[in-house]
Design a protein around this motif. Structure first.
Motif, PDB file in Angstrom:
ATOM      1  N   CYS B  60       0.867  -1.179   0.000  1.00  9.64           N
ATOM      2  CA  CYS B  60       0.000   0.000   0.000  1.00  9.64           C
ATOM      3  C   CYS B  60       0.904   1.229   0.000  1.00  9.64           C
ATOM      4  CB  CYS B  60      -0.891   0.021   1.235  1.00  9.64           C
ATOM      5  SG  CYS B  60      -1.673   1.630   1.482  1.00  9.64           S
ATOM      6  N   PRO B  61       0.746   2.128  -0.954  1.00  6.19           N
ATOM      7  CA  PRO B  61       1.653   3.277  -1.040  1.00  6.19           C
ATOM      8  C   PRO B  61       1.681   4.155   0.211  1.00  6.19           C
ATOM      9  CG  PRO B  61       0.453   3.034  -3.089  1.00  6.19           C
ATOM     10  CD  PRO B  61      -0.157   2.072  -2.115  1.00  6.19           C
ATOM     11  N   MET B  64      -0.863   1.589   4.897  1.00  7.26           N
ATOM     12  CA  MET B  64      -1.995   1.454   5.822  1.00  7.26           C
ATOM     13  C   MET B  64      -1.888   0.138   6.588  1.00  7.26           C
ATOM     14  SD  MET B  64      -5.842   2.133   4.620  1.00  7.26           S
ATOM     15  CE  MET B  64      -6.468   0.497   4.955  1.00  7.26           C
ATOM     16  N   ILE B  66      -3.185  -2.609   7.498  1.00  4.08           N
ATOM     17  CA  ILE B  66      -4.365  -3.363   7.091  1.00  4.08           C
ATOM     18  C   ILE B  66      -4.739  -4.444   8.101  1.00  4.08           C
ATOM     19  CG2 ILE B  66      -5.244  -4.927   5.289  1.00  4.08           C
ATOM     20  CD1 ILE B  66      -3.313  -3.180   3.401  1.00  4.08           C
ATOM     21  N   ASN B  89      -4.125   7.335   6.096  1.00  3.49           N
ATOM     22  CA  ASN B  89      -4.878   7.588   4.863  1.00  3.49           C
ATOM     23  C   ASN B  89      -6.030   8.529   5.192  1.00  3.49           C
ATOM     24  OD1 ASN B  89      -6.680   7.430   2.755  1.00  3.49           O
ATOM     25  ND2 ASN B  89      -6.639   5.198   2.584  1.00  3.49           N
ATOM     26  N   THR B  95     -10.192   6.114  -1.469  1.00  6.87           N
ATOM     27  CA  THR B  95      -9.275   5.057  -1.919  1.00  6.87           C
ATOM     28  C   THR B  95      -9.950   3.693  -1.905  1.00  6.87           C
ATOM     29  OG1 THR B  95      -8.443   4.960   0.338  1.00  6.87           O
ATOM     30  CG2 THR B  95      -7.148   6.215  -1.250  1.00  6.87           C
ATOM     31  N   CYS B  99      -8.785   2.880  -5.639  1.00  8.86           N
ATOM     32  CA  CYS B  99      -7.438   2.321  -5.741  1.00  8.86           C
ATOM     33  C   CYS B  99      -7.426   1.138  -6.701  1.00  8.86           C
ATOM     34  CB  CYS B  99      -6.958   1.810  -4.379  1.00  8.86           C
ATOM     35  SG  CYS B  99      -5.981   2.985  -3.463  1.00  8.86           S
ATOM     36  N   GLN B 101      -6.550  -1.827  -6.493  1.00  7.99           N
ATOM     37  CA  GLN B 101      -6.084  -2.742  -5.434  1.00  7.99           C
ATOM     38  C   GLN B 101      -5.331  -3.939  -5.988  1.00  7.99           C
ATOM     39  OE1 GLN B 101      -9.514  -1.799  -5.332  1.00  7.99           O
ATOM     40  NE2 GLN B 101      -9.586  -0.488  -3.525  1.00  7.99           N
ATOM     41  N   GLN B 104      -1.893  -3.183  -5.985  1.00  8.88           N
ATOM     42  CA  GLN B 104      -1.312  -2.666  -4.747  1.00  8.88           C
ATOM     43  C   GLN B 104      -1.558  -3.660  -3.609  1.00  8.88           C
ATOM     44  OE1 GLN B 104      -2.889   1.368  -4.668  1.00  8.88           O
ATOM     45  NE2 GLN B 104      -1.559   1.995  -6.318  1.00  8.88           N
ATOM     46  N   CYS B 105      -2.283  -3.251  -2.575  1.00  7.76           N
ATOM     47  CA  CYS B 105      -2.441  -4.096  -1.392  1.00  7.76           C
ATOM     48  C   CYS B 105      -2.897  -5.524  -1.728  1.00  7.76           C
ATOM     49  CB  CYS B 105      -3.429  -3.446  -0.429  1.00  7.76           C
ATOM     50  SG  CYS B 105      -5.004  -2.997  -1.188  1.00  7.76           S
ATOM     51  N   ILE B 120      -9.502  -6.072   0.432  1.00  7.65           N
ATOM     52  CA  ILE B 120      -9.104  -4.995   1.339  1.00  7.65           C
ATOM     53  C   ILE B 120      -9.845  -3.701   0.996  1.00  7.65           C
ATOM     54  CG2 ILE B 120      -7.144  -3.597   2.137  1.00  7.65           C
ATOM     55  CD1 ILE B 120      -5.389  -6.122   1.382  1.00  7.65           C
ATOM     56  N   GLY B 121      -9.955  -3.428  -0.290  1.00  9.79           N
ATOM     57  CA  GLY B 121     -10.641  -2.207  -0.727  1.00  9.79           C
ATOM     58  C   GLY B 121     -12.086  -2.171  -0.237  1.00  9.79           C
ATOM     59  N   GLU B 124     -12.127  -1.477   3.492  1.00 13.06           N
ATOM     60  CA  GLU B 124     -11.772  -0.079   3.736  1.00 13.06           C
ATOM     61  C   GLU B 124     -12.961   0.835   3.430  1.00 13.06           C
ATOM     62  OE1 GLU B 124      -7.925   0.907   2.087  1.00 13.06           O
ATOM     63  OE2 GLU B 124      -8.696   2.832   1.388  1.00 13.06           O
ATOM     64  N   ILE B 453      -3.778   7.054  -4.598  1.00 15.78           N
ATOM     65  CA  ILE B 453      -3.070   6.726  -3.357  1.00 15.78           C
ATOM     66  C   ILE B 453      -1.586   7.040  -3.467  1.00 15.78           C
ATOM     67  CG2 ILE B 453      -2.716   4.281  -3.875  1.00 15.78           C
ATOM     68  CD1 ILE B 453      -3.666   5.785  -0.452  1.00 15.78           C
TER      69      ILE B 453
HETATM   70  S1  SF4 Z   1      -7.108   0.246  -1.092  1.00 16.66           S
HETATM   71 FE1  SF4 Z   1      -6.388   1.052   0.858  1.00 16.66          FE
HETATM   72  S2  SF4 Z   1      -4.889  -0.423   1.545  1.00 16.66           S
HETATM   73 FE2  SF4 Z   1      -5.191  -0.791  -0.627  1.00 16.66          FE
HETATM   74  S3  SF4 Z   1      -3.604   0.421  -1.633  1.00 16.66           S
HETATM   75 FE3  SF4 Z   1      -5.453   1.668  -1.533  1.00 16.66          FE
HETATM   76  S4  SF4 Z   1      -5.200   2.861   0.354  1.00 16.66           S
HETATM   77 FE4  SF4 Z   1      -3.757   1.156   0.475  1.00 16.66          FE
END
Ligand code: SF4
Ligand SMILES: Cc1cc2nc3c(=O)[nH]c(=O)nc-3n(C[C@H](O)[C@H](O)[C@H](O)COP(=O)(O)OP(=O)(O)OC[C@H]3O[C@@H](n4cnc5c(N)ncnc54)[C@H](O)[C@@H]3O)c2cc1C
Ligand SMILES: Cc1cc2nc3c(=O)[nH]c(=O)nc-3n(C[C@H](O)[C@H](O)[C@H](O)COP(=O)(O)OP(=O)(O)OC[C@H]3O[C@@H](n4cnc5c(N)ncnc54)[C@H](O)[C@@H]3O)c2cc1C
Ligand code: SF4
Ligand code: FES
Lengths: 298, 476
Positions: B60-61, B64, B66, B89, B95, B99, B101, B104-105, B120-121, B124, B453
């Motif tokens: 995660c940039p 976070m 998680i 965040n 996000t 994002c 996702q 990323q995460c 995760i998205g 969140e 993000i």
């Molecule tokens: S969805 Fe949330 S945890 Fe995943 S990369 Fe984006 S900000 Fe980070």
């Protein structure tokens, strides 16, 4: 919100406003414009800054009735506010001592040309003014233009004031009699094109101020793009003034009529009940003021 | 909710996001994704293995936390979870929705190796929505005032996240924005059906409640320069986050025709100016009803444009992309959504010119088929035109979404600010300090177009360095 400190008609459909916007007043130079959004459901429209006053932090704009937004704005009075005003946008006019300059204004274009004429005079140019309008009633800024020019020629289409004829007739006449070094022409597109045609063969450097449809005014959308020779330019950041002999006027005219249908529909709806719309805008504005005041107190 | 033993957890399959039916949503601007209900969110949280070395966090940039958030969700402490998220965040409702996702995460989640990654998205987003809907915002505590003035130029995700961190550190923060709304791409670019504007408004309200000041209608470089901010207005430190907002065109014949738009203009009219509601709002847009509309490009911007066109009533809405579908940079979810809604994909195709009618309006596109050759600098295979494959199609609206560049307004009026040869601002990798003392820069104006993000990550990174810079100065 930005307070209107003064509002008065210059001609039946043309109104002058002084609006409080100290940051803009401080920075603005001749040839630059602002973008105004009157109310929350309104569009963003560009308007040239005709003058500014750093003492009371106001900018002056002069607005001609075109469609809904300009008509709504022209119903507003001293004490009303517009929601947004941003600027100063665009490049300032290029001012230098060219020698003899002819400054041509058509309709509300006179208001746009006027501040540049003043600067031209200050730089030591011999400034000749030609102002054209349809009739006497629509003639604006005559005293101001007379005061800043060395010679002044009012022209009307119907001869009700000054000479009967187009600004181009007068321009051609002047160019025959004396050497002209520079021409600035601001007004309806057909007028600017006609001026460009007069000076092209004579080889006189000519600048026009273009009025394409704009949105942001910062170079972000590209909607204001114009064809200048073989280059595409964004009028809001590369202009609005360009070399008249390179402008593709046909494209500009076509692009400016893109939204005719919606504009006409909005205008018709507005004109059915203009006072109701004005009241809504004023009401929202008062609500916002109250809200701001409450927030400031907390 | 107690954690199940790992074996049990791995039996649970990934929750799917409830969404508006594709047929309905293709004609309205309401949000497509509806969000997970409480139980589904906790159910999804159960799937997380609470790794000792959580790979998701590193990917995660903004780093976070998680696994901690997931634990709080399982405990039913949703406001606690929100507070935990906000440590890293400031825009979780945003996000969680936008994002990418999968890169990323979620792309790094260990579960992903064997089955679907933890959503995760979705979790969140659930936490952020819960917080907003219950009105119980977990705002972070502010440090005592330092008396230092910080100017943030641009109110996109980079600017907002920097503003948040600087306010937490006790500085007096003012955000300057050129447009009349706060949010950058979040308000003028990403459409309502993917990111409702009320969510952004709500986040901005939260920031106002943290004491951050916002000045709209200020074009830095025009209304005021960086130097004037630092001398006349007494700002001690500046963060430039003006984004990559300059539209690119194809430079092919016919681009001046009526009906040819940059994606920036099209989306600004639709989103910022609300042209999708023409009864109420004045700003016009080309009437797409019953028309053929094509978007050139394959990124998120292209997907947002084409799906907006469909919602404005287009008869046919096409994506024209010069590479293959696998090479498209858009989020996978957006590509799927677009397809479900009826967007037609024309890949390995590129426009050559646009032709108009006597009124100067677009009528026909002249196109060319492409094939993939050797990989180029970006590592993707380069598209090359196929000889003799030209064809024409009727087209009323073309939206050019082939990327953006750096807007020069700030750079050209700040003489001692170093830029790259493409006009982006040069900033130190670690501190995001520019060549001008006290001035930092981050987000798309430094990196080129990236993600929400990543821009927020840059805002935080700069905030850290800016705070150090300000505290190293003599106290006021
Ligand atoms: S969805 Fe949330 S945890 Fe995943 S990369 Fe984006 S900000 Fe980070
Ligand atoms: C740089 C610049 C400076 C200008 N300065 C002045 C000025 O000082 N005084 C003045 O009266 N007018 C000025 N104009 C023109 C003014 O912006 C338009 O008359 C106004 O936008 C019309 O809006 P409306 O809703 O009243 O009319 P509409 O019915 O919406 O439109 C009437 C016509 O105005 C033009 N127009 C519409 N929307 C826009 C827009 N967003 N941007 C630009 N043009 C548009 C189109 O050609 C349209 O056909 C300027 C324009 C530009 C580009
Ligand atoms: C249509 C679209 C869809 C996208 N979809 C996604 C997605 O789904 N997921 C994702 O992660 N990313 C997405 N992105 C990318 C992401 O939005 C950007 O990477 C991110 O917004 C960059 O943030 P930023 O703060 O650097 O700049 P921006 O968001 O561009 O904000 C910059 C702000 O600065 C203002 N500004 C510019 N110049 C000045 C000036 N001179 N003075 C004052 N203010 C100024 C601008 O008006 C703007 O508000 C998308 C981008 C677009 C265009
Ligand atoms: S990597 Fe996956 S399983 Fe591990 S902590 Fe992160 S979300 Fe949970
Ligand atoms: S008005 Fe948007 S780029 Fe000029």
């Amino acid at each position: 919100m930005y307070l209107i400190k003064e509002a008065r008609f210059l001609a039946p459909d043309i109104k002058l406003f002084r609006i409080e916007a100290p940051r803009i007043a401080r920075k603005r130079k001749a040839g630059q414009f602002v973008i105004v959004r009157v109310h929350d459901e309104g569009e963003r429209i560009p308007l040239t800054i005709a003058d500014s006053n750093t003492d009371d932090g106001t900018v002056t704009i002069i607005v001609q009735n075109a469609g809904k937004t300009t008509r709504l704005l022209n119903m507003m009075e001293e004490g009303d506010s517009v929601l947004d005003i941003v600027g100063p946008l665009g490049d300032p006019s290029h001012i230098e001592n060219f020698g003899t300059c002819v400054v041509i204004g058509g309709g509300v274009g006179t208001a746009i040309a006027y501040p540049t004429a003043v600067e031209m005079k200050t730089q030591g140019n011999h400034v000749i003014g030609i102002v054209g309008s349809r009739n006497k009633e629509l003639f604006i800024l005559e005293d101001e233009m007379r005061a800043t020019t060395d010679a002044f020629y009012p022209m009307t289409d119907d001869g009700s004031y000054g000479e009967k004829g187009f600004v181009t007739n007068k321009l051609a006449e002047i160019c025959e009699k004396q050497k002209v070094d520079f021409v600035l022409a601001i007004g309806p597109i057909p007028m600017m094109r006609a001026v460009a045609n007069v000076t092209r063969d004579l080889g006189i450097k000519t600048v026009v101020s273009l009025n394409p449809i704009m949105v942001d005014g910062t170079g972000m959308c590209g909607g204001c793009r114009v064809q200048i020779g073989d280059e595409t330019k964004f009028a809001c950041v590369d202009g609005p003034e360009f070399d008249a002999h390179l402008v593709d006027f046909d494209t500009l005219i076509a692009r400016n009529s893109l939204y005719k249908e919606k504009e006409q529909k909005d205008l018709a709806e507005f004109q059915a009940n203009p006072l109701v719309v004005l009241e809504q805008v004023r009401h929202q504005c008062r609500l916002d003021q109250v809200e701001e005041a409450i927030k400031a107190r907390n | 909710m107690d954690r199940l033993p790992p074996k049990e957890r791995m039996k649970i399959s990934r929750s799917s996001m409830p969404e508006q039916d594709a047929k309905d949503r293709a004609r309205n601007f309401l949000e497509v994704n509806l969000g997970l209900p409480v139980l589904a969110a906790q159910h999804e949280a159960q799937r997380c293995l609470d790794c000792a070395d959580p790979k998701c966090v590193g990917a995660c940039p903004v780093g976070m936390q998680i696994n901690d958030v997931v634990t709080l969700v399982l405990d039913g402490d949703f406001i606690g979870a929100a507070k935990k998220i906000r440590e890293d965040n400031v825009l979780p409702a945003v996000t969680g929705r936008v994002c990418p996702q999968e890169n990323q995460c979620e792309g790094a989640c260990v579960l992903g190796k064997k089955m679907d990654a933890v959503a995760i998205g979705y979790i969140e987003r659930f936490v952020a929505d819960y917080e907003r809907e219950t009105g119980n915002v977990g705002l972070p505590d502010l440090k005592p005032s330092t008396g230092k003035k910080v100017a943030i130029i641009g109110s996109g995700p980079a600017g907002l996240s920097c503003a948040g961190d600087m306010a937490i550190n006790g500085h007096d923060v003012t955000v300057f924005e050129a447009l009349h709304e706060i949010g950058g791409v979040l308000v003028y670019g990403i459409p309502e059906f993917r990111l409702p504007k009320d969510i952004v408004k709500n986040e901005v309200e939260n920031m106002k409640n943290m004491g951050i000041k916002f000045e709209t209608n200020v074009v830095v470089g025009k209304t005021i320069t960086i130097d004037e901010l630092m001398t006349e207005e007494g700002f001690d430190c500046v963060f430039i986050a003006t984004g990559a907002g300059l539209p690119k065109f194809l430079k092919i014949p016919g681009e001046h025709l009526g009906g040819v738009y940059s994606a920036n203009e099209f989306l600004t009219r639709v989103n910022l100016m609300k042209a999708y509601d023409p009864e109420k709002y004045d700003q016009p847009i080309y009437d797409c009803r019953g028309k053929n509309v094509a978007v050139v490009g394959g990124g998120n911007t292209a997907m947002d444009s084409v799906r907006s066109a469909l919602r404005l009533g287009a008869k046919n809405a096409y994506i024209i992309y010069r590479r293959g579908e696998d090479e498209m940079p858009a989020r996978k979810e957006e590509v799927h959504h677009a397809k479900d809604e009826g967007v037609q994909f024309m890949t390995l195709v590129n426009p050559v010119s646009f032709l108009g009618d006597e009124k100067g309006n677009l009528k026909v596109a002249h196109l060319q088929r492409m094939e993939l050759g050797e990989p180029d600098a970006s590592g993707r295979r380069r598209p090359v035109p196929k000889e003799g494959s030209d064809f024409e199609m009727p087209l009323d609206v073309a939206i050019i979404a082939v990327g953006t560049g750096a807007n020069p307004l700030v750079q050209s009026t700040t003489p001692d600010l170093d830029t790259t040869d493409r006009g982006y601002i040069l900033a130190d990798e670690e501190t995001l300090a520019t060549s001008k003392p006290g001035v930092f820069a981050g987000g798309d104006i430094v990196s080129g177009s990236a993600t929400v993000i990543r821009a927020m990550g840059a805002g935080r990174k700069a905030a850290k360095a800016m705070h150090e810079y300000l505290t190293a100065q003599a106290p006021v």
